[in-house]
Design a protein around this motif. Structure first.
Motif, PDB file in Angstrom:
ATOM      1  N   ARG A   1     -67.070   4.285  34.101  1.00  0.00           N
ATOM      2  CA  ARG A   1     -66.792   3.078  33.316  1.00  0.00           C
ATOM      3  C   ARG A   1     -65.290   2.831  33.181  1.00  0.00           C
ATOM      4  O   ARG A   1     -64.841   1.687  33.248  1.00  0.00           O
ATOM      5  CB  ARG A   1     -67.458   3.204  31.950  1.00  0.00           C
ATOM      6  CG  ARG A   1     -68.982   3.238  32.052  1.00  0.00           C
ATOM      7  CD  ARG A   1     -69.660   3.061  30.727  1.00  0.00           C
ATOM      8  NE  ARG A   1     -71.102   2.872  30.919  1.00  0.00           N
ATOM      9  CZ  ARG A   1     -71.903   2.317  30.029  1.00  0.00           C
ATOM     10  NH1 ARG A   1     -71.422   1.878  28.878  1.00  0.00           N
ATOM     11  NH2 ARG A   1     -73.188   2.177  30.281  1.00  0.00           N
ATOM     12  N   MET A   2     -64.540   3.882  33.001  1.00  0.00           N
ATOM     13  CA  MET A   2     -63.089   3.729  32.893  1.00  0.00           C
ATOM     14  C   MET A   2     -62.479   3.281  34.214  1.00  0.00           C
ATOM     15  O   MET A   2     -61.457   2.585  34.235  1.00  0.00           O
ATOM     16  CB  MET A   2     -62.460   5.042  32.431  1.00  0.00           C
ATOM     17  CG  MET A   2     -62.787   5.412  30.995  1.00  0.00           C
ATOM     18  SD  MET A   2     -62.031   6.967  30.475  1.00  0.00           S
ATOM     19  CE  MET A   2     -60.297   6.512  30.481  1.00  0.00           C
TER      20      MET A   2
ATOM     21  N   LYS B   1     -67.502   3.558  22.084  1.00  0.00           N
ATOM     22  CA  LYS B   1     -68.094   2.241  22.317  1.00  0.00           C
ATOM     23  C   LYS B   1     -69.421   2.345  23.068  1.00  0.00           C
ATOM     24  O   LYS B   1     -70.345   1.563  22.806  1.00  0.00           O
ATOM     25  CB  LYS B   1     -67.116   1.363  23.090  1.00  0.00           C
ATOM     26  CG  LYS B   1     -65.933   0.895  22.243  1.00  0.00           C
ATOM     27  CD  LYS B   1     -64.990   0.012  23.042  1.00  0.00           C
ATOM     28  CE  LYS B   1     -63.855  -0.500  22.163  1.00  0.00           C
ATOM     29  NZ  LYS B   1     -62.867  -1.313  22.929  1.00  0.00           N
ATOM     30  N   THR B   2     -69.507   3.266  24.003  1.00  0.00           N
ATOM     31  CA  THR B   2     -70.757   3.428  24.752  1.00  0.00           C
ATOM     32  C   THR B   2     -71.895   3.820  23.821  1.00  0.00           C
ATOM     33  O   THR B   2     -72.987   3.237  23.866  1.00  0.00           O
ATOM     34  CB  THR B   2     -70.589   4.485  25.859  1.00  0.00           C
ATOM     35  OG1 THR B   2     -69.594   4.045  26.792  1.00  0.00           O
ATOM     36  CG2 THR B   2     -71.904   4.709  26.600  1.00  0.00           C
TER      37      THR B   2
ATOM     38  N   GLU C   1     -63.930  -3.218  27.347  1.00  0.00           N
ATOM     39  CA  GLU C   1     -62.671  -2.625  27.744  1.00  0.00           C
ATOM     40  C   GLU C   1     -62.469  -1.339  26.937  1.00  0.00           C
ATOM     41  O   GLU C   1     -62.835  -1.263  25.766  1.00  0.00           O
ATOM     42  CB  GLU C   1     -61.512  -3.598  27.476  1.00  0.00           C
ATOM     43  CG  GLU C   1     -61.554  -4.852  28.326  1.00  0.00           C
ATOM     44  CD  GLU C   1     -61.189  -4.577  29.778  1.00  0.00           C
ATOM     45  OE1 GLU C   1     -60.328  -3.706  30.014  1.00  0.00           O
ATOM     46  OE2 GLU C   1     -61.772  -5.204  30.678  1.00  0.00           O
ATOM     47  N   TYR C   2     -61.884  -0.336  27.572  1.00  0.00           N
ATOM     48  CA  TYR C   2     -61.676   0.941  26.907  1.00  0.00           C
ATOM     49  C   TYR C   2     -60.196   1.300  26.927  1.00  0.00           C
ATOM     50  O   TYR C   2     -59.516   1.133  27.933  1.00  0.00           O
ATOM     51  CB  TYR C   2     -62.465   2.052  27.610  1.00  0.00           C
ATOM     52  CG  TYR C   2     -63.920   1.721  27.828  1.00  0.00           C
ATOM     53  CD1 TYR C   2     -64.786   1.562  26.748  1.00  0.00           C
ATOM     54  CD2 TYR C   2     -64.437   1.557  29.111  1.00  0.00           C
ATOM     55  CE1 TYR C   2     -66.122   1.249  26.935  1.00  0.00           C
ATOM     56  CE2 TYR C   2     -65.767   1.251  29.319  1.00  0.00           C
ATOM     57  CZ  TYR C   2     -66.605   1.097  28.227  1.00  0.00           C
ATOM     58  OH  TYR C   2     -67.930   0.788  28.432  1.00  0.00           O
TER      59      TYR C   2
ATOM     60  N   ASP D   1     -62.297   6.381  23.195  1.00  0.00           N
ATOM     61  CA  ASP D   1     -62.741   5.020  22.902  1.00  0.00           C
ATOM     62  C   ASP D   1     -63.949   4.656  23.767  1.00  0.00           C
ATOM     63  O   ASP D   1     -64.871   3.975  23.297  1.00  0.00           O
ATOM     64  CB  ASP D   1     -61.590   4.042  23.165  1.00  0.00           C
ATOM     65  CG  ASP D   1     -61.959   2.610  22.798  1.00  0.00           C
ATOM     66  OD1 ASP D   1     -62.364   2.373  21.639  1.00  0.00           O
ATOM     67  OD2 ASP D   1     -61.858   1.735  23.675  1.00  0.00           O
ATOM     68  N   ALA D   2     -63.956   5.108  25.016  1.00  0.00           N
ATOM     69  CA  ALA D   2     -65.086   4.825  25.902  1.00  0.00           C
ATOM     70  C   ALA D   2     -66.351   5.505  25.397  1.00  0.00           C
ATOM     71  O   ALA D   2     -67.433   4.902  25.384  1.00  0.00           O
ATOM     72  CB  ALA D   2     -64.759   5.290  27.321  1.00  0.00           C
TER      73      ALA D   2
ATOM     74  N   VAL E   1     -62.247  -0.546  34.394  1.00  0.00           N
ATOM     75  CA  VAL E   1     -61.358  -1.250  33.473  1.00  0.00           C
ATOM     76  C   VAL E   1     -60.121  -1.745  34.212  1.00  0.00           C
ATOM     77  O   VAL E   1     -59.503  -1.012  34.977  1.00  0.00           O
ATOM     78  CB  VAL E   1     -60.939  -0.321  32.315  1.00  0.00           C
ATOM     79  CG1 VAL E   1     -59.906  -1.014  31.432  1.00  0.00           C
ATOM     80  CG2 VAL E   1     -62.155   0.054  31.480  1.00  0.00           C
TER      81      VAL E   1
ATOM     82  N   ILE F   1     -68.624   8.229  31.688  1.00  0.00           N
ATOM     83  CA  ILE F   1     -67.389   7.699  31.096  1.00  0.00           C
ATOM     84  C   ILE F   1     -66.333   7.495  32.163  1.00  0.00           C
ATOM     85  O   ILE F   1     -65.605   6.492  32.165  1.00  0.00           O
ATOM     86  CB  ILE F   1     -66.873   8.640  29.999  1.00  0.00           C
ATOM     87  CG1 ILE F   1     -67.874   8.721  28.852  1.00  0.00           C
ATOM     88  CG2 ILE F   1     -65.512   8.180  29.490  1.00  0.00           C
ATOM     89  CD1 ILE F   1     -68.234   7.380  28.233  1.00  0.00           C
TER      90      ILE F   1
ATOM     91  N   LYS G   1     -57.355   6.162  36.844  1.00  0.00           N
ATOM     92  CA  LYS G   1     -58.153   5.801  35.675  1.00  0.00           C
ATOM     93  C   LYS G   1     -59.414   6.663  35.629  1.00  0.00           C
ATOM     94  O   LYS G   1     -60.131   6.783  36.621  1.00  0.00           O
ATOM     95  CB  LYS G   1     -58.545   4.326  35.734  1.00  0.00           C
ATOM     96  CG  LYS G   1     -57.408   3.372  35.381  1.00  0.00           C
ATOM     97  CD  LYS G   1     -57.864   1.929  35.422  1.00  0.00           C
ATOM     98  CE  LYS G   1     -56.742   0.987  34.985  1.00  0.00           C
ATOM     99  NZ  LYS G   1     -57.148  -0.428  35.059  1.00  0.00           N
ATOM    100  N   GLY G   2     -59.682   7.227  34.477  1.00  0.00           N
ATOM    101  CA  GLY G   2     -60.840   8.095  34.336  1.00  0.00           C
ATOM    102  C   GLY G   2     -60.582   9.525  34.764  1.00  0.00           C
ATOM    103  O   GLY G   2     -61.509  10.341  34.806  1.00  0.00           O
TER     104      GLY G   2
END
Length: 351
Positions: free
Chosen positions: A272-273, A304-305, A294-295, A300-301, A276, A269, A202-203
């Motif tokens: 943060r991912m 939204k950020t 949630e992303y 999308d991350a 999730v 980013i 993820k990320g």
């Protein structure tokens, strides 16, 4: 990337990589047994230097990650000094070093992969470039170094990315977290069991994108600054081609600052991912019962950020990250030279 780590990419390692790349560019034959032994010792020295330097700045590294992922509805960490004091007050001395063991554990393989990747990428890119008419005697340029550095960074980051994800989660969790990862192995097993193999990456996409400007600019800026200083000899530098440790340190600090500033939003980013899908996310992420966002992906991350926290949120934690650049490089450089001396490896300071 951004990260990982000049600072994961220390000036000492960069100097050694550039040195080997230059030898390769001059047509040196396959390394002898002695040369291979020297490379292995260099890798050990690089790993030790990386571990020492990261441990020295671990509190700043942890605070950076906490600032990157904390819930905007319940701010606990508001600045470098206040954040460090809060961690000390609520978690004690050990709290300042949470996640550092995992970070150090990934340094040796990361450095090893990055070292050989950069060397091979430099030779390959230079060979392709020399195939073009008129470039038969070309040398590595800043652009070619950027490409080689980016390739090395992507390969090294991808090879050790699960460790980076686990490091991020171990760093974020606190004593108040609903569930605790007990260590590296437990964290890896828990993520695999509860979220599946894909969760370990993820990320990854923003990390890959961030590696290009981060690692690439580190190598390109560092080597270009050194070349400029040797050729133009500003600030009263001697006519020798040798640069002092302090001068190389300054070049490394400048390279690290440029690279991390350009790539920093992608690092935010990525962190943060990585959070999730964590069922028992740390209290710092889901404070006061208000769930973290949630992303569905990198775009999308970003969206939204910026929408909910403003453009400045993309640079949360930049100050402690910048503060640790110079001491991290300095400690790594000194550690690298000391270990190589102890291992009996001859240091070649000049290029």
């Amino acid at each position: 990337m951004a990260s990982e780590d000049v600072v994961g990419k220390t000036s000492a390692t960069i100097a050694n990589l550039a040195e080997e790349a230059k030898i390769a560019s001059e047509g040196v034959k396959a390394p002898s047994r002695h040369a291979l032994l020297s490379i292995c010792k260099s890798l050990v020295a690089g790993g030790v230097a990386g571990g020492v330097s990261r441990t020295a700045v671990a509190p700043l590294e942890r605070l950076k990650i906490l600032l990157q992922v904390q819930n905007p509805h319940a701010i606990k960490y508001n600045g470098t000094v206040q954040g460090l004091k809060y961690i000390w007050r609520t978690e004690g001395f050990r709290g300042l070093f949470k996640g550092n063991g995992t970070n150090c554990a990934r340094i040796v393989p990361n450095s090893a992969v990055k070292f050989f990747s950069y060397e091979e990428a430099s030779k390959g890119i230079l060979w392709l470039y020399r195939q073009q008419p008129g470039n038969e005697d070309a040398e590595l340029t800043p652009v070619l170094r950027l490409g080689a550095g980016a390739c090395a960074g992507i390969i090294a980051m991808s090879a050790t990315y699960p460790m980076d994800l686990v490091r991020g989660r171990l760093t974020v969790q606190t004593d108040k977290s609903p569930s605790q990862y007990r260590g590296i192995a437990h964290a890896l097993a828990t993520v695999l069991r509860e979220e599946g193999p894909r969760a370990l990456y993820k990320g990854w996409l923003p990390s890959v994108i961030g590696v290009v400007p981060y690692v690439g600019l580190n190598f390109a800026v560092y080597e270009s600054l050194k070349d400029w200083l040797v050729k133009s000899r500003p600030f009263g530098l001697t006519e020798d081609t040798d640069l002092s440790v302090i001068t190389k340190l300054a070049c490394g600090a400048a390279a690290g600052t440029v690279g991390q500033t350009v790539a920093y939003p992608l690092d935010v980013i990525r962190r943060r991912m990585q959070m999730v899908g964590w069922k028992h996310a740390a209290s710092v992420v889901t404070a006061d019962g208000k769930s973290a966002l949630e992303y569905t992906g990198m775009v999308d991350a970003f969206r939204k950020t910026v929408r909910y926290e403003g453009f400045g949120a993309l640079y949360k934690g930049l100050v402690p990250n910048s503060v640790k650049v110079v001491p991290s490089i300095a400690i790594a450089f000194v550690s690298y030279e000391v270990v190589k001396d102890l291992l009996g490896v001859e240091m070649r300071i000049s290029d």
